[in-house]
Motif scaffolding. Structure first.
Motif, PDB file in Angstrom:
ATOM      1  N   MET A   1       0.855  -1.188   0.000  1.00  0.00           N
ATOM      2  CA  MET A   1       0.000   0.000   0.000  1.00  0.00           C
ATOM      3  C   MET A   1       0.886   1.231   0.000  1.00  0.00           C
ATOM      4  O   MET A   1       2.096   1.144   0.196  1.00  0.00           O
ATOM      5  N   ILE A   2       0.263   2.384  -0.205  1.00  0.00           N
ATOM      6  CA  ILE A   2       0.996   3.651  -0.155  1.00  0.00           C
ATOM      7  C   ILE A   2       0.654   4.359   1.144  1.00  0.00           C
ATOM      8  O   ILE A   2      -0.513   4.410   1.554  1.00  0.00           O
ATOM      9  N   VAL A   3       1.682   4.877   1.826  1.00  0.00           N
ATOM     10  CA  VAL A   3       1.502   5.537   3.117  1.00  0.00           C
ATOM     11  C   VAL A   3       2.294   6.832   3.132  1.00  0.00           C
ATOM     12  O   VAL A   3       3.191   7.040   2.311  1.00  0.00           O
ATOM     13  N   ASN A   4       1.963   7.721   4.078  1.00  0.00           N
ATOM     14  CA  ASN A   4       2.749   8.937   4.249  1.00  0.00           C
ATOM     15  C   ASN A   4       3.827   8.715   5.309  1.00  0.00           C
ATOM     16  O   ASN A   4       3.974   7.606   5.848  1.00  0.00           O
ATOM     17  N   LYS A   5       4.579   9.739   5.630  1.00  0.00           N
ATOM     18  CA  LYS A   5       5.702   9.596   6.553  1.00  0.00           C
ATOM     19  C   LYS A   5       5.252   9.171   7.946  1.00  0.00           C
ATOM     20  O   LYS A   5       5.910   8.345   8.599  1.00  0.00           O
ATOM     21  N   GLU A   6       4.134   9.728   8.410  1.00  0.00           N
ATOM     22  CA  GLU A   6       3.659   9.395   9.751  1.00  0.00           C
ATOM     23  C   GLU A   6       3.177   7.944   9.818  1.00  0.00           C
ATOM     24  O   GLU A   6       3.446   7.232  10.798  1.00  0.00           O
ATOM     25  N   GLU A   7       2.487   7.510   8.782  1.00  0.00           N
ATOM     26  CA  GLU A   7       2.012   6.125   8.748  1.00  0.00           C
ATOM     27  C   GLU A   7       3.181   5.148   8.610  1.00  0.00           C
ATOM     28  O   GLU A   7       3.165   4.062   9.204  1.00  0.00           O
ATOM     29  N   LEU A   8       4.187   5.546   7.850  1.00  0.00           N
ATOM     30  CA  LEU A   8       5.384   4.726   7.712  1.00  0.00           C
ATOM     31  C   LEU A   8       6.053   4.533   9.074  1.00  0.00           C
ATOM     32  O   LEU A   8       6.442   3.406   9.442  1.00  0.00           O
ATOM     33  N   LEU A   9       6.198   5.613   9.821  1.00  0.00           N
ATOM     34  CA  LEU A   9       6.821   5.528  11.136  1.00  0.00           C
ATOM     35  C   LEU A   9       5.994   4.650  12.073  1.00  0.00           C
ATOM     36  O   LEU A   9       6.542   3.798  12.796  1.00  0.00           O
ATOM     37  N   ARG A  10       4.701   4.837  12.070  1.00  0.00           N
ATOM     38  CA  ARG A  10       3.823   4.058  12.945  1.00  0.00           C
ATOM     39  C   ARG A  10       3.917   2.567  12.644  1.00  0.00           C
ATOM     40  O   ARG A  10       4.078   1.734  13.544  1.00  0.00           O
ATOM     41  N   LEU A  11       3.827   2.212  11.369  1.00  0.00           N
ATOM     42  CA  LEU A  11       3.904   0.807  10.975  1.00  0.00           C
ATOM     43  C   LEU A  11       5.273   0.219  11.297  1.00  0.00           C
ATOM     44  O   LEU A  11       5.388  -0.951  11.676  1.00  0.00           O
TER      45      LEU A  11
ATOM     46  N   GLN B   1      14.017  14.615   6.936  1.00  0.00           N
ATOM     47  CA  GLN B   1      13.086  14.020   5.989  1.00  0.00           C
ATOM     48  C   GLN B   1      12.128  13.027   6.647  1.00  0.00           C
ATOM     49  O   GLN B   1      11.356  12.373   5.967  1.00  0.00           O
ATOM     50  N   GLY B   2      12.191  12.900   7.950  1.00  0.00           N
ATOM     51  CA  GLY B   2      11.378  11.900   8.622  1.00  0.00           C
ATOM     52  C   GLY B   2       9.963  12.356   8.896  1.00  0.00           C
ATOM     53  O   GLY B   2       9.548  13.461   8.550  1.00  0.00           O
ATOM     54  N   ALA B   3       9.216  11.461   9.568  1.00  0.00           N
ATOM     55  CA  ALA B   3       7.848  11.776   9.970  1.00  0.00           C
ATOM     56  C   ALA B   3       7.855  12.856  11.041  1.00  0.00           C
ATOM     57  O   ALA B   3       8.853  13.047  11.754  1.00  0.00           O
ATOM     58  N   ALA B   4       6.749  13.554  11.162  1.00  0.00           N
ATOM     59  CA  ALA B   4       6.621  14.585  12.185  1.00  0.00           C
ATOM     60  C   ALA B   4       6.834  13.983  13.570  1.00  0.00           C
ATOM     61  O   ALA B   4       6.328  12.898  13.880  1.00  0.00           O
ATOM     62  N   THR B   5       7.594  14.677  14.413  1.00  0.00           N
ATOM     63  CA  THR B   5       7.783  14.233  15.790  1.00  0.00           C
ATOM     64  C   THR B   5       6.515  14.545  16.581  1.00  0.00           C
ATOM     65  O   THR B   5       5.643  15.295  16.113  1.00  0.00           O
ATOM     66  N   PRO B   6       6.378  13.996  17.798  1.00  0.00           N
ATOM     67  CA  PRO B   6       5.162  14.256  18.585  1.00  0.00           C
ATOM     68  C   PRO B   6       4.861  15.739  18.779  1.00  0.00           C
ATOM     69  O   PRO B   6       3.734  16.198  18.558  1.00  0.00           O
ATOM     70  N   THR B   7       5.869  16.505  19.191  1.00  0.00           N
ATOM     71  CA  THR B   7       5.640  17.934  19.412  1.00  0.00           C
ATOM     72  C   THR B   7       5.435  18.671  18.101  1.00  0.00           C
ATOM     73  O   THR B   7       4.671  19.632  18.026  1.00  0.00           O
ATOM     74  N   MET B   8       6.097  18.218  17.052  1.00  0.00           N
ATOM     75  CA  MET B   8       5.901  18.815  15.744  1.00  0.00           C
ATOM     76  C   MET B   8       4.449  18.646  15.294  1.00  0.00           C
ATOM     77  O   MET B   8       3.824  19.584  14.792  1.00  0.00           O
ATOM     78  N   SER B   9       3.909  17.445  15.478  1.00  0.00           N
ATOM     79  CA  SER B   9       2.517  17.185  15.109  1.00  0.00           C
ATOM     80  C   SER B   9       1.559  18.080  15.889  1.00  0.00           C
ATOM     81  O   SER B   9       0.559  18.558  15.361  1.00  0.00           O
ATOM     82  N   GLU B  10       1.894  18.318  17.134  1.00  0.00           N
ATOM     83  CA  GLU B  10       1.007  19.075  18.010  1.00  0.00           C
ATOM     84  C   GLU B  10       1.117  20.581  17.820  1.00  0.00           C
ATOM     85  O   GLU B  10       0.100  21.298  17.858  1.00  0.00           O
ATOM     86  N   LYS B  11       2.328  21.076  17.567  1.00  0.00           N
ATOM     87  CA  LYS B  11       2.531  22.517  17.671  1.00  0.00           C
ATOM     88  C   LYS B  11       3.076  23.207  16.423  1.00  0.00           C
ATOM     89  O   LYS B  11       3.085  24.447  16.351  1.00  0.00           O
ATOM     90  N   MET B  12       3.536  22.445  15.416  1.00  0.00           N
ATOM     91  CA  MET B  12       4.211  23.098  14.289  1.00  0.00           C
ATOM     92  C   MET B  12       3.275  23.991  13.488  1.00  0.00           C
ATOM     93  O   MET B  12       3.691  25.049  12.998  1.00  0.00           O
ATOM     94  N   ALA B  13       2.014  23.608  13.348  1.00  0.00           N
ATOM     95  CA  ALA B  13       1.078  24.431  12.577  1.00  0.00           C
ATOM     96  C   ALA B  13       0.900  25.800  13.222  1.00  0.00           C
ATOM     97  O   ALA B  13       0.883  26.828  12.535  1.00  0.00           O
ATOM     98  N   SER B  14       0.762  25.828  14.543  1.00  0.00           N
ATOM     99  CA  SER B  14       0.587  27.114  15.227  1.00  0.00           C
ATOM    100  C   SER B  14       1.880  27.923  15.194  1.00  0.00           C
ATOM    101  O   SER B  14       1.851  29.160  15.090  1.00  0.00           O
ATOM    102  N   LEU B  15       3.028  27.250  15.254  1.00  0.00           N
ATOM    103  CA  LEU B  15       4.301  27.961  15.153  1.00  0.00           C
ATOM    104  C   LEU B  15       4.484  28.554  13.757  1.00  0.00           C
ATOM    105  O   LEU B  15       5.019  29.662  13.614  1.00  0.00           O
TER     106      LEU B  15
END
Length: 561
Positions: free
Chosen positions: A128-138, A503-517
């Protein structure tokens, strides 16, 4: 989790270029690897039996592999065809002994949600095709097959070549703890073709006796003159200097290329002198560039209303002879500046590489070459089959010369490109850059008879323009000898270009706060440019960015490298 370190180095916009940007180049080359017929003995792939021993062999007996798909609701199939029955499924079955079964198919807007439900339940297909976050999770859940040796054994020469066009940047994003867990979905016209460049009204330069831009000071001098010295010589104060759009770092009217000239790199991670990652947007070079833009705005060189103008509005200013200088992308001339040329046949445009403070070469900021990856479920009976499907796509779509016409992979009666039927799309990054080079060679020889697609299309258009067909101007601003691809060619030949160092998946804090930053960043930068905040506000922004999660994100990304 540590990512494996590797050596680091290197649209819808244009309907007029759609055929060239969307389709592949066919040639007589056959670099895809030799067809290997089954040996009758299974290869040693971690205990998994395989019916072929190398690229592009035929499975006998046939195999079945499962996947899941997303589709665009606007996509129309040939009459009697579907995602389960089409030109590709026929090739898979008849020539390679592969049956691809779609476990489910949803609209692309629903794919992520449906996929994550499947991941949560452990009910995933063979590939299947996945994004960076799904790749990291799997990866963390141990659900993915290691593709390192499989790619080496089953990947065609052409596939391997394409996967390293960016010197391994995308492959690094798919590699965890020394294991390759995904095959990057490389994008047509990615990599160096995403670098920015400068578009300038050449006739205005002549009117004002100005020289072409070699340094940032030259850009500023041109911008000031275009805003204040009546460059169109109509006796009216109706032109702007440097075009900016409200999104700052996107599309035509971006300031990213301007910032890069100061060695400032917004929104990406850089390596400092010690090898650690630092965020480009908070580096001191950004402050210098912002201060320059603030002065230009104060002096009336930048449109006072840029904060309410998206790139479409910038395009309208170009079309109406109000704007003659802006940073943009490789395809802009083919539709934005074409409209101006249609309206005003006397308008002349030239495209230049971005420039630095001292005139030295600049590393332009490049977009990621892949954000999605093809992965294989741990324990799949035929883990190599996904790689074989990628080989098949490249072999038939790019490396086979189909005669007689029509080429079954170019288009159908509905204007649909059958390549979209394929479940494993991996394209060359530099299809159009390669076409540009082929066209220039053919023009020098005055013979385009040996060109394949899409180079033959561009050669035909440029030849018509040279013979006086002004409707073909859009092709020369992009594929002509001094067009936008000549700038991309310059970048590529001089090995210029800077990728995001993370080039990796978003880190936990990145996922939570990067959009607002990011929102905080862009609002602050806009206020500084407009003079609503002093340049010292940049220093406060850096401090706040760190406190609001930036320091934690920085620590997390450095743990990943």
């Amino acid at each position: 989790m540590k990512q494996k370190q590797k050596q680091k180095a290197l649209t819808a916009a244009s309907l007029l270029l759609a055929a060239a940007l969307t389709l592949g180049a066919c040639s007589n080359s056959n670099n895809g690897g030799t067809n290997v017929q089954p040996s009758g003995e299974p290869a040693d792939n971690g205990g998994q039996a395989a019916a072929v021993t190398g690229p592009l062999g035929k499975y006998d007996p046939p195999i079945e592999v499962t996947t899941v798909r997303s589709v665009n609701q606007g996509f129309k199939y040939d009459e009697g065809k579907s995602i389960d029955d089409n030109i590709w499924t026929d090739i898979f079955k008849e020539q390679y002994g592969i049956n691809v079964k779609n476990l489910w198919v949803v609209d692309e807007s629903q794919y992520r949600q449906k996929l994550n439900i499947s991941i949560a339940s452990g009910d995933i297909p063979d590939f299947m095709i996945v994004n960076k976050e799904e790749l990291l999770r799997l990866s963390e859940e141990g659900q993915l097959e290691d593709l390192t040796q499989l790619l080496e054994q089953y990947g065609s020469d052409y596939l391997k070549e394409l996967l390293h066009q960016d010197n391994g940047t995308a492959m690094n994003a798919a590699t965890y703890e020394g294991r390759l867990l995904g095959i990057p979905q490389m994008q047509v016209n990615g990599g160096v073709s995403t670098a920015e460049m400068i578009y300038v009204r050449a006739d205005w330069l002549k009117n004002l006796n100005l020289t072409e831009p070699k340094t940032i000071d030259d850009v500023i001098k041109i911008a000031e003159a275009f805003a204040k010295d009546d460059p169109d010589q109509d006796g009216k104060d109706n032109t702007y200097g440097l075009g900016l759009n409200k999104d700052l770092f996107l599309a035509h009217g971006t300031v990213k290329g301007f910032f890069n000239g100061f060695q400032a790199y917004p929104d990406i991670w850089l390596k400092d002198g010690s090898g650690k990652l630092v965020y480009g947007s908070i580096q001191p070079e950004m402050r210098t560039a912002l201060e320059k833009l603030s002065r230009l705005y104060k002096d009336g060189v930048i449109d006072r209303e840029f904060t309410v103008k998206d790139w479409n509005k910038i395009a309208e200013d170009v079309a109406a002879d109000r704007l003659g200088l802006a940073y943009g992308n490789v395809s802009d001339g083919g539709f934005i500046h074409k409209t101006n040329k249609d309206n005003n046949p006397d308008a002349e445009w030239k495209v230049y590489p971005i420039v630095s403070v001292d005139g030295s070469a600049v590393n332009p900021q490049l977009s990621d070459t892949a954000n999605n990856f093809f992965v294989v479920k741990k324990g799949a009976k035929h883990p190599e089959a996904m790689i074989q499907l990628a080989n098949i796509y490249l072999e038939h779509y790019y490396l086979t010369s189909y005669a007689p016409d029509p080429n079954p992979f170019i288009s159908n009666a509905n204007g649909v490109f059958p390549g979209k039927y394929h479940p494993v799309l991996i394209d060359p990054l530099n299809v159009n850059l390669d076409a540009f080079r082929q066209v220039q060679d053919a023009l020098a020889k005055k013979d385009g008879s040996q060109l394949g697609f899409p180079a033959n299309v561009h050669y035909d258009r440029l030849t018509k323009y040279a013979d006086g067909d002004q409707t073909m101007w859009f092709s020369t601003i992009v594929f002509g000898g001094e067009g936008s691809y000549s700038v991309v060619d310059y970048y590529d030949k001089n090995k210029l270009g800077l990728y995001n160092a993370f080039q990796g998946a978003a880190t936990p804090t990145m996922s939570e706060k990067m959009a607002s930053l990011k929102k905080f960043q862009d609002e602050t930068f806009t206020k500084i440019i407009m003079g609503e905040a002093p340049i010292s506000e940049f220093d406060k922004f850096v401090e706040e960015w760190k406190k609001l999660g930036g320091d934690q994100i920085t620590a997390e990304v450095n743990e990943r490298i």
